[in-house]
Design an enzyme around this catalytic site. Structure first.
Site, PDB file in Angstrom:
ATOM      1  N   GLY A 146     -10.726  -2.451   2.867  1.00  0.00           N
ATOM      2  CA  GLY A 146      -9.851  -2.281   4.027  1.00  0.00           C
ATOM      3  C   GLY A 146      -9.928  -0.886   4.603  1.00  0.00           C
ATOM      4  O   GLY A 146     -10.897  -0.151   4.390  1.00  0.00           O
ATOM      5  N   ASP A 147      -8.882  -0.512   5.306  1.00  0.00           N
ATOM      6  CA  ASP A 147      -8.855   0.793   5.997  1.00  0.00           C
ATOM      7  C   ASP A 147      -8.465   1.954   5.068  1.00  0.00           C
ATOM      8  O   ASP A 147      -8.797   3.113   5.358  1.00  0.00           O
ATOM      9  CB  ASP A 147      -7.840   0.750   7.144  1.00  0.00           C
ATOM     10  CG  ASP A 147      -6.437   0.443   6.631  1.00  0.00           C
ATOM     11  OD1 ASP A 147      -6.283  -0.520   5.847  1.00  0.00           O
ATOM     12  OD2 ASP A 147      -5.497   1.170   6.986  1.00  0.00           O
ATOM     13  N   GLY A 178      -5.798  -4.118   7.536  1.00  0.00           N
ATOM     14  CA  GLY A 178      -6.844  -3.099   7.526  1.00  0.00           C
ATOM     15  C   GLY A 178      -7.958  -3.270   8.534  1.00  0.00           C
ATOM     16  O   GLY A 178      -8.473  -2.282   9.075  1.00  0.00           O
ATOM     17  N   THR A 214       0.860  -1.194   0.000  1.00  0.00           N
ATOM     18  CA  THR A 214       0.000   0.000   0.000  1.00  0.00           C
ATOM     19  C   THR A 214       0.889   1.234   0.000  1.00  0.00           C
ATOM     20  O   THR A 214       1.970   1.225   0.602  1.00  0.00           O
ATOM     21  CB  THR A 214      -0.859  -0.002   1.285  1.00  0.00           C
ATOM     22  OG1 THR A 214      -1.822  -1.039   1.174  1.00  0.00           O
ATOM     23  CG2 THR A 214      -1.573   1.315   1.511  1.00  0.00           C
ATOM     24  N   THR A 271      -0.682   1.829   6.819  1.00  0.00           N
ATOM     25  CA  THR A 271      -0.574   0.595   6.046  1.00  0.00           C
ATOM     26  C   THR A 271      -0.485  -0.568   7.015  1.00  0.00           C
ATOM     27  O   THR A 271       0.188  -0.476   8.040  1.00  0.00           O
ATOM     28  CB  THR A 271       0.664   0.609   5.119  1.00  0.00           C
ATOM     29  OG1 THR A 271       0.781  -0.688   4.511  1.00  0.00           O
ATOM     30  CG2 THR A 271       1.951   0.942   5.840  1.00  0.00           C
ATOM     31  N   GLY A 272      -1.189  -1.639   6.687  1.00  0.00           N
ATOM     32  CA  GLY A 272      -1.164  -2.785   7.583  1.00  0.00           C
ATOM     33  C   GLY A 272      -2.449  -3.579   7.451  1.00  0.00           C
ATOM     34  O   GLY A 272      -3.202  -3.410   6.484  1.00  0.00           O
ATOM     35  N   ARG A 312     -14.673  -7.100  -0.087  1.00  0.00           N
ATOM     36  CA  ARG A 312     -13.963  -6.627   1.126  1.00  0.00           C
ATOM     37  C   ARG A 312     -13.297  -5.264   0.874  1.00  0.00           C
ATOM     38  O   ARG A 312     -12.637  -5.038  -0.129  1.00  0.00           O
ATOM     39  CB  ARG A 312     -12.912  -7.664   1.523  1.00  0.00           C
ATOM     40  CG  ARG A 312     -12.095  -7.287   2.765  1.00  0.00           C
ATOM     41  CD  ARG A 312     -10.760  -6.669   2.414  1.00  0.00           C
ATOM     42  NE  ARG A 312      -9.964  -6.394   3.604  1.00  0.00           N
ATOM     43  CZ  ARG A 312      -8.873  -5.637   3.612  1.00  0.00           C
ATOM     44  NH1 ARG A 312      -8.452  -5.073   2.509  1.00  0.00           N
ATOM     45  NH2 ARG A 312      -8.213  -5.424   4.726  1.00  0.00           N
TER      46      ARG A 312
HETATM   47  N1  ASP Z   1      -4.221  -1.635   4.747  1.00  0.00           N
HETATM   48  C1  ASP Z   1      -4.417  -2.295   3.491  1.00  0.00           C
HETATM   49  C2  ASP Z   1      -5.726  -3.050   3.561  1.00  0.00           C
HETATM   50  O1  ASP Z   1      -6.021  -3.658   4.563  1.00  0.00           O
HETATM   51  C3  ASP Z   1      -3.335  -3.254   3.137  1.00  0.00           C
HETATM   52  C4  ASP Z   1      -1.928  -2.797   3.462  1.00  0.00           C
HETATM   53  O2  ASP Z   1      -1.716  -1.683   3.869  1.00  0.00           O
HETATM   54  O3  ASP Z   1      -1.006  -3.597   3.305  1.00  0.00           O
HETATM   55  O4  ASP Z   1      -6.438  -3.071   2.581  1.00  0.00           O
END
Ligand code: ASP
Length: 354
Positions: A250-251, A274, A220, A271-272, A248
């Protein structure tokens, strides 16, 4: 001498006028000299930080060439954004143009290089928020918009809404002249292999859902900036998680979770994993801790990423900036692709926990 007497003596009038104009000239000269002697005063105080995702990014699993490639694109993107800010461009322009470089690189999970859904497509999410106006825009689950972050900016600037999704968002982008592409434009071999691996694992999992591995998801991208007008702006763009399904989201497109900006506290791009970032309202929580608890940017960002999220089991990281140009880039995973240029022009480009 009074004025009447002065005008009866023409020479004195001339000398007095000369003296006055000399004084005026020297005052304006002094002013110019002062600016010339300190040109820094003229330049806006600007700063930028970017990320290219967090996850199981280990030096041992990266070749020197791969590492150099990531650093090259990160450096190019951060310098481009910084250059725009120095030219006096608005924060949202710098954020979008910087993220467009990362969306165009196959190295990152955004735009070209986005991860695959379970059904073998790409569904992209992006958002942007302006800390001065508190205006925000986001798109979620879009498949045909070349640059999702451009679409998020369009929603922020031109629509009365904050978030548009799916075909509606695509239609809105099309009607407003944004570039449309076939979904296969975002394909890469590396992400296809990650999908195949994830699906094999999902078949073995009892609920058929599988567990996301950090290294099948990271990439991301995001940017946070302080512009010359003193506004802070944050933006994020992603392909989400490998093998995601059922629409789905994410965040990353969720204002407050993956992106947030408020001039009175900070601007954050996350990022992470979500689901955790949504449940813990990560980006807004960092800003709230600054605003209501008086924490520094560094303390607020570290508390949320390395305490709250770690206890909850949510891996990832953030980039954050405040209105003074302070930058924080904490992460609780093995690595996070990141770069920054601070208000003194100091450049940082890093991947692992150095
Ligand atoms: N945060 C993103 C999601 O969950 C993915 C990522 O940041 O790696 O869609």
């Amino acid at each position: 001498m009074n004025l009447f007497n002065l005008f009866r003596q023409p020479n004195k009038v001339r000398y007095t006028l000369c003296a006055v104009s000399a004084l005026v000239a020297s005052l304006s000269l002094t002013n110019t000299t002062a600016l010339a002697a300190n040109p820094q005063q003229e330049k806006p105080r600007v700063a930028i930080a970017i990320h290219g995702g967090a996850g199981t990014i280990l030096k041992s699993s990266m070749t020197p060439e791969q590492e150099a490639d990531y650093k090259r694109v990160l450096t190019q993107a951060v310098q481009h954004g910084y250059g725009l800010l120095k030219e006096g461009k608005k924060g949202e322009v710098a954020v979008v143009e910087t993220i467009k470089i990362l969306e165009s690189s196959p190295l990152f999970n955004a735009g070209i290089g986005a991860v695959y859904t379970f059904d073998g497509e790409h569904e992209l999410d992006a958002s942007i928020m302006h800390g001065g106006s508190k205006n925000a825009g986001a798109v979620a689950g879009v498949k045909t918009i070349r640059s999702p972050i451009e679409a998020a900016l369009l929603v922020m600037n031109e629509s009365p809404h904050v978030m548009l999704s799916g075909v509606g968002a695509e239609e809105y982008a099309k009607q407003n002249g944004l570039e449309q592409v076939d979904n296969s434009v975002f394909d890469t071999k590396f992400r296809k292999q990650a999908l195949d691996k994830a699906k094999a694992r999902m078949e073995q999992a009892s609920n058929g859902y599988g567990i996301q591995q950090g290294n099948e998801r990271f990439g991301t991208v995001g940017a946070v900036v302080l512009d010359g007008e003193g506004n802070i702006v944050a933006g994020t763009s992603t392909g989400g998680m490998t093998a995601k399904r059922f629409g789905r989201i994410g965040d990353s497109p969720v204002i407050g979770a993956g992106t947030y900006a408020d001039n009175s506290s900070c601007a954050v791009s996350a990022t992470g994993h979500g689901e955790y970032f949504i449940r813990y309202n990560v980006a807004a929580d960092i800003c709230a801790r600054m605003k209501y608890q008086g924490l520094t940017l560094n303390d607020a960002a570290n508390t949320v990423v390395n305490d709250v999220l770690v206890k909850a089991g949510g891996d990832g990281g953030v980039i954050a900036i405040d209105a003074n140009g302070n930058v924080a880039m904490p992460f609780n995973s093995a690595g996070m692709y990141r770069a920054s240029i601070d208000i003194n022009g100091k450049v940082t480009v890093a991947i692992y926990k150095d």
